[in-house]
Design an enzyme around this catalytic site. Structure first.
Site, PDB file in Angstrom:
ATOM      1  N   ARG A  11       0.815  -1.392  -0.086  1.00  0.00           N
ATOM      2  CA  ARG A  11      -0.335   0.221  -0.114  1.00  0.00           C
ATOM      3  C   ARG A  11       0.752   1.163   0.135  1.00  0.00           C
ATOM      4  O   ARG A  11       0.543   2.167  -0.076  1.00  0.00           O
ATOM      5  CB  ARG A  11      -0.461   0.022   1.272  1.00  0.00           C
ATOM      6  N   LYS A  59     -15.408 -15.388   7.470  1.00  0.00           N
ATOM      7  CA  LYS A  59     -17.459 -14.671   7.619  1.00  0.00           C
ATOM      8  C   LYS A  59     -18.036 -14.652   6.430  1.00  0.00           C
ATOM      9  O   LYS A  59     -17.564 -13.518   5.516  1.00  0.00           O
ATOM     10  CB  LYS A  59     -17.758 -13.979   8.664  1.00  0.00           C
ATOM     11  N   GLY A  63      -5.917  -6.020   1.070  1.00  0.00           N
ATOM     12  CA  GLY A  63      -4.945  -6.730   1.670  1.00  0.00           C
ATOM     13  C   GLY A  63      -4.786  -7.991   2.191  1.00  0.00           C
ATOM     14  O   GLY A  63      -3.960  -8.272   1.825  1.00  0.00           O
ATOM     15  N   GLY A  68     -11.833  -3.920   1.388  1.00  0.00           N
ATOM     16  CA  GLY A  68     -13.815  -3.643   1.462  1.00  0.00           C
ATOM     17  C   GLY A  68     -14.465  -2.899   0.578  1.00  0.00           C
ATOM     18  O   GLY A  68     -15.220  -2.695   0.245  1.00  0.00           O
TER      19      GLY A  68
HETATM   20  C1  3PG Z   1      -8.065  -1.696   5.287  1.00  0.00           C
HETATM   21  O1  3PG Z   1      -7.159  -2.737   5.907  1.00  0.00           O
HETATM   22  O2  3PG Z   1      -9.349  -3.195   4.828  1.00  0.00           O
HETATM   23  C2  3PG Z   1      -8.619  -0.257   4.667  1.00  0.00           C
HETATM   24  O3  3PG Z   1      -7.158   0.920   5.495  1.00  0.00           O
HETATM   25  C3  3PG Z   1      -9.594   0.129   5.424  1.00  0.00           C
HETATM   26  O4  3PG Z   1      -9.465   0.214   7.079  1.00  0.00           O
HETATM   27  P1  3PG Z   1     -10.930  -0.261   8.220  1.00  0.00           P
HETATM   28  O5  3PG Z   1     -11.448  -1.168   7.897  1.00  0.00           O
HETATM   29  O6  3PG Z   1      -9.579  -0.157   9.404  1.00  0.00           O
HETATM   30  O7  3PG Z   1     -11.653   0.540   7.537  1.00  0.00           O
END
Ligand code: 3PG
Ligand code: MG
Length: 399
Positions: free
Chosen positions: A37, A205, A355, A379
């Site tokens: 990232r 999950k 991620g 996400g």
């Molecule tokens: C992630 O790791 O998916 C992003 O950096 C967002 O982080 P978060 O899910 O803690 O908001």
């Protein structure tokens, strides 16, 4: 939506540019275990700096509880960012306080600095619009009179947070190069992807992935299920899953999905079971129907990996999110490795979402250029594919 190119055309020399980046990298103590990232954030920062901007980067790390916590300091990230940029990147000791002000005042044209973890301030993630707005105002004040905002943290654009959303309402906002590149790739997946379109989903999950499963199923030709969530699907097929991860309250949902779309959903035929969640555990590879009490499934088995590989070999478009097993532990890495290698070997247009899967690609030593695109957003990419509005993008479109 105005873009980085528009901003550069306007001219940024001598102006302060607040850049929201997603520098949320996995750490082992102070050591960054995957800097993907950070590397992905460099091009936008570099272009701004080369154009003479005074770049003020804001980012989060982990999920601190709205107060400073040394464990979540961005110090290792500032050091790595500096190495990659080839120039030192000072880290302010706070976000909008005296240290931030003096750090920003100290910037010359072409310099970049990083503000400390934006989530040390409870207003960042507040549900209260006024509280977030107040922090956004303070961030904007740091940027000053001719200041602007560049949104480049694709991994957080699904978060309605002060440094992502509200700040774009008080400063002129522009989409950064990373955000634009990510959107272009994902639009290709939601448009008219070449077929067969195969999606591989792992992760622990079902409940986290349910929305994306529901919205993808009508559009995909095959859904390959792995990771911890496969055991809830296996339970829905009536199998005993021993001590494996199980979301009992999702079994009925999985039954319905299998009944409605069973022909498209592939679940493991064999699994690797272990008597402990550790690299030293005793392990066996068994048919999914032969899991035992006291043992937990931690990876898909070789028959499954080969079958998933065959499906991927024939795919024209692939989206993969979530490891197939606990790839961080060597005995349970093979399913993810074989799946990823099958994607590399295929001729498909392939997108790795997020991620953990992106980290798995690098940790398992697979060639990054074997995939068409490795997204920085887990996400965020899933919410995009679900068709949900992304607040951090919508706000740029509206202003
Ligand atoms: C992630 O790791 O998916 C992003 O950096 C967002 O982080 P978060 O899910 O803690 O908001
Ligand atoms: Mg996450």
């Amino acid at each position: 939506m105005k873009t980085l190119d528009d901003l550069l055309a306007e001219g940024v020399s001598g102006r302060r540019v607040l850049v929201r980046a997603d520098l949320n990298v996995p750490l082992d103590g102070q050591r960054i275990t995957d800097d993907g990232r950070i590397r992905a954030s460099v091009p936008t920062i570099r272009r701004l700096a080369e154009a003479g901007a005074r770049v003020v980067v804001t980012a989060h790390l982990g999920r601190p509880k709205g107060a400073p916590d040394p464990k979540y300091s961005l110090a290792p990230v500032a050091a790595r960012l500096g190495e990659l940029l080839g120039a030192s990147v000072p880290l302010a000791g706070d976000l909008v306080g005296p240290s931030a002000k003096s750090t920003v005042d100290g910037l010359a044209d072409g310099d970049a600095a990083l503000l400390e973890n934006v989530r040390f301030d409870p207003r960042e993630t507040s549900k209260d619009d006024a509280e977030r707005g107040e922090l956004a105002g303070e961030l904007a004040a740091l940027a000053g009179q001719s200041g602007v905002f560049v949104s480049d943290g694709f991994g957080v654009v699904h978060r309605k947070q002060a440094s992502v959303f509200d700040v774009a309402r008080v400063l002129p906002g522009y989409a950064g190069g990373l955000v634009l590149a990510e959107l272009e790739v994902l639009r290709r997946l939601t448009g008219a992807p070449d077929r067969p379109y195969v999606v591989a989903l792992g992760g622990s999950k079902v409940s986290d992935k349910l929305a994306v499963i529901e919205s993808l199923l009508p559009h995909v030709d095959a859904l390959l299920v792995g990771g911890g969530m496969c055991f809830t699907f296996l339970a829905a097929e009536g199998l005993g899953v021993g001590d494996s991860l199980l979301e009992a309250d999702m079994i009925d949902t999985c039954k319905r999905l299998l009944a409605e779309h069973g022909a498209k959903i592939l679940v493991p035929e064999d699994v690797v079971i272990a008597d402990d969640f550790s690299a030293e555990a005793n392990t066996h590879t068994v048919l999914a129907a032969q899991m035992r009490e006291g043992w937990k499934g931690l990876d898909i088995g070789p028959i499954t990996a080969e079958r998933y590989g065959d499906v991927l070999a024939g795919a024209a478009t692939v989206f993969w999110n979530g490891p197939m097993g606990v790839f961080e532990l060597a005995p349970f890495a093979e399913g993810t490795r074989v799946l990823a290698q099958s994607i590399v070997d295929s001729k498909a247009y392939s997108v790795v979402g997020g991620g953990d899967s992106a980290a798995a690609v690098r940790a398992l030593g697979l060639p990054e250029d074997g995939f068409s695109h490795i997204s920085t957003g887990g996400g965020a990419s899933l919410e995009f594919l679900e068709g949900k509005p992304l607040p951090g993008i919508e706000v740029l479109e509206q202003t």
